[in-house]
Scaffold this motif. Sequence first.
Motif, PDB file in Angstrom:
ATOM      1  N   VAL A 224     -13.844   4.962 -10.401  1.00  0.00           N
ATOM      2  CA  VAL A 224     -12.385   4.891 -10.384  1.00  0.00           C
ATOM      3  C   VAL A 224     -11.781   6.290 -10.348  1.00  0.00           C
ATOM      4  N   SER A 225     -12.233   7.154 -11.225  1.00  0.00           N
ATOM      5  CA  SER A 225     -11.682   8.509 -11.288  1.00  0.00           C
ATOM      6  C   SER A 225     -11.881   9.280  -9.986  1.00  0.00           C
ATOM      7  N   SER A 226     -13.053   9.147  -9.405  1.00  0.00           N
ATOM      8  CA  SER A 226     -13.358   9.934  -8.203  1.00  0.00           C
ATOM      9  C   SER A 226     -12.686   9.386  -6.948  1.00  0.00           C
ATOM     10  N   ALA A 227     -12.214   8.118  -6.968  1.00  0.00           N
ATOM     11  CA  ALA A 227     -11.658   7.525  -5.749  1.00  0.00           C
ATOM     12  C   ALA A 227     -10.188   7.120  -5.852  1.00  0.00           C
ATOM     13  N   MET A 228      -9.579   7.196  -7.019  1.00  0.00           N
ATOM     14  CA  MET A 228      -8.243   6.629  -7.191  1.00  0.00           C
ATOM     15  C   MET A 228      -7.106   7.444  -6.607  1.00  0.00           C
ATOM     16  N   GLU A 229      -7.268   8.740  -6.480  1.00  0.00           N
ATOM     17  CA  GLU A 229      -6.156   9.572  -6.015  1.00  0.00           C
ATOM     18  C   GLU A 229      -5.739   9.173  -4.603  1.00  0.00           C
ATOM     19  N   GLY A 230      -4.431   9.091  -4.403  1.00  0.00           N
ATOM     20  CA  GLY A 230      -3.901   8.741  -3.098  1.00  0.00           C
ATOM     21  C   GLY A 230      -2.936   7.583  -3.174  1.00  0.00           C
ATOM     22  N   GLU A 231      -2.603   7.040  -2.009  1.00  0.00           N
ATOM     23  CA  GLU A 231      -1.626   5.960  -1.912  1.00  0.00           C
ATOM     24  C   GLU A 231      -2.319   4.652  -1.560  1.00  0.00           C
ATOM     25  N   TRP A 232      -1.900   3.567  -2.248  1.00  0.00           N
ATOM     26  CA  TRP A 232      -2.489   2.242  -2.105  1.00  0.00           C
ATOM     27  C   TRP A 232      -1.377   1.227  -1.877  1.00  0.00           C
ATOM     28  N   PHE A 233      -1.662   0.182  -1.086  1.00  0.00           N
ATOM     29  CA  PHE A 233      -0.660  -0.834  -0.778  1.00  0.00           C
ATOM     30  C   PHE A 233      -1.230  -2.230  -1.028  1.00  0.00           C
ATOM     31  N   SER A 234      -0.410  -3.104  -1.665  1.00  0.00           N
ATOM     32  CA  SER A 234      -0.791  -4.495  -1.896  1.00  0.00           C
ATOM     33  C   SER A 234      -0.020  -5.391  -0.940  1.00  0.00           C
ATOM     34  N   GLN A 235      -0.725  -6.027  -0.032  1.00  0.00           N
ATOM     35  CA  GLN A 235      -0.114  -6.973   0.896  1.00  0.00           C
ATOM     36  C   GLN A 235       0.437  -8.187   0.130  1.00  0.00           C
TER      37      GLN A 235
ATOM     38  N   TYR B 237       3.715  -4.036  -3.034  1.00  0.00           N
ATOM     39  CA  TYR B 237       3.798  -2.856  -3.899  1.00  0.00           C
ATOM     40  C   TYR B 237       2.980  -1.715  -3.327  1.00  0.00           C
ATOM     41  N   THR B 238       3.453  -0.511  -3.603  1.00  0.00           N
ATOM     42  CA  THR B 238       2.693   0.698  -3.308  1.00  0.00           C
ATOM     43  C   THR B 238       2.450   1.425  -4.624  1.00  0.00           C
ATOM     44  N   ILE B 239       1.218   1.869  -4.834  1.00  0.00           N
ATOM     45  CA  ILE B 239       0.873   2.695  -5.996  1.00  0.00           C
ATOM     46  C   ILE B 239       0.350   4.012  -5.469  1.00  0.00           C
ATOM     47  N   ASN B 240       0.801   5.087  -6.078  1.00  0.00           N
ATOM     48  CA  ASN B 240       0.331   6.411  -5.708  1.00  0.00           C
ATOM     49  C   ASN B 240      -0.137   7.132  -6.971  1.00  0.00           C
ATOM     50  N   PHE B 241      -1.372   7.648  -6.922  1.00  0.00           N
ATOM     51  CA  PHE B 241      -1.922   8.444  -8.014  1.00  0.00           C
ATOM     52  C   PHE B 241      -2.064   9.880  -7.540  1.00  0.00           C
TER      53      PHE B 241
ATOM     54  N   SER C 209      -9.329  10.800 -15.988  1.00  0.00           N
ATOM     55  CA  SER C 209      -8.368  11.294 -15.013  1.00  0.00           C
ATOM     56  C   SER C 209      -6.997  11.321 -15.672  1.00  0.00           C
ATOM     57  N   ALA C 210      -6.155  12.215 -15.196  1.00  0.00           N
ATOM     58  CA  ALA C 210      -4.784  12.307 -15.683  1.00  0.00           C
ATOM     59  C   ALA C 210      -3.924  12.843 -14.551  1.00  0.00           C
ATOM     60  N   GLY C 211      -2.674  12.463 -14.571  1.00  0.00           N
ATOM     61  CA  GLY C 211      -1.777  12.946 -13.532  1.00  0.00           C
ATOM     62  C   GLY C 211      -0.497  12.147 -13.513  1.00  0.00           C
ATOM     63  N   TYR C 212       0.001  11.892 -12.300  1.00  0.00           N
ATOM     64  CA  TYR C 212       1.269  11.189 -12.123  1.00  0.00           C
ATOM     65  C   TYR C 212       1.070   9.925 -11.301  1.00  0.00           C
ATOM     66  N   ILE C 213       1.791   8.869 -11.704  1.00  0.00           N
ATOM     67  CA  ILE C 213       1.720   7.589 -11.009  1.00  0.00           C
ATOM     68  C   ILE C 213       3.124   7.205 -10.533  1.00  0.00           C
ATOM     69  N   THR C 214       3.178   6.646  -9.332  1.00  0.00           N
ATOM     70  CA  THR C 214       4.410   6.075  -8.795  1.00  0.00           C
ATOM     71  C   THR C 214       4.101   4.647  -8.362  1.00  0.00           C
ATOM     72  N   ILE C 215       4.926   3.697  -8.797  1.00  0.00           N
ATOM     73  CA  ILE C 215       4.776   2.299  -8.399  1.00  0.00           C
ATOM     74  C   ILE C 215       6.119   1.857  -7.827  1.00  0.00           C
ATOM     75  N   LYS C 216       6.086   1.352  -6.599  1.00  0.00           N
ATOM     76  CA  LYS C 216       7.344   0.929  -5.973  1.00  0.00           C
ATOM     77  C   LYS C 216       7.097  -0.176  -4.956  1.00  0.00           C
TER      78      LYS C 216
END
Length: 166
Positions: free
Chosen positions: A41-52, A56-60, A85-92
């Motif tokens: 999870v930590s090594s692959a989560m960074e970036g933008e993801w979309f749920s059909q 929703y879009t999630i960005n780590f 992992s630590a950082g910033y999350i955006t959910i929209k």
Amino acid sequence: MQNLFQKSAFLFLVCSLLSFKSLAQQESTPLVCVNDKENVVSSAMEGEWFSQQEGYTINFKKDTTILEQIPTKYQDFLKDKVIYSAGYITIKSETKVFTENKPYILTVLSGNPHILWFRERDGDPLGDSESFNVFIAIGETTIDDLLYVGGDFNNQPFLRFTRVKK
């Protein structure tokens, strides 16, 4: 006899002071992020993801400097946990921003990868926390990776997200 009593009292005071100093140091120990390349999870989560499913879009976005901002009221919960992992999350969604650039931490809760993120409450920018379980299935290429986001507990369904960009 009085000299023995004075020495014992002095030793007791010295030991008490050392104990208090040790406790104070433990309470102020900064949070640390462990960089484990084997943590999927930590090594692959960074970036933008979309749920059909939900639109929703999630960005780590990783940024370990947020660990310095985490309020002390969360320190007891986090002190025995490994932070991967630590950082910033955006959910929209297309019509609503649920959270934007809020600090998050990836840890493990009951053996499950778990995101804890912080939001404003009563004027305190990090006054409240939310959380959810998360899993990643690695694809043949990074664009084929799948992110699964669940609820706080293991009895809630997961949403599937596909990678938009890393």
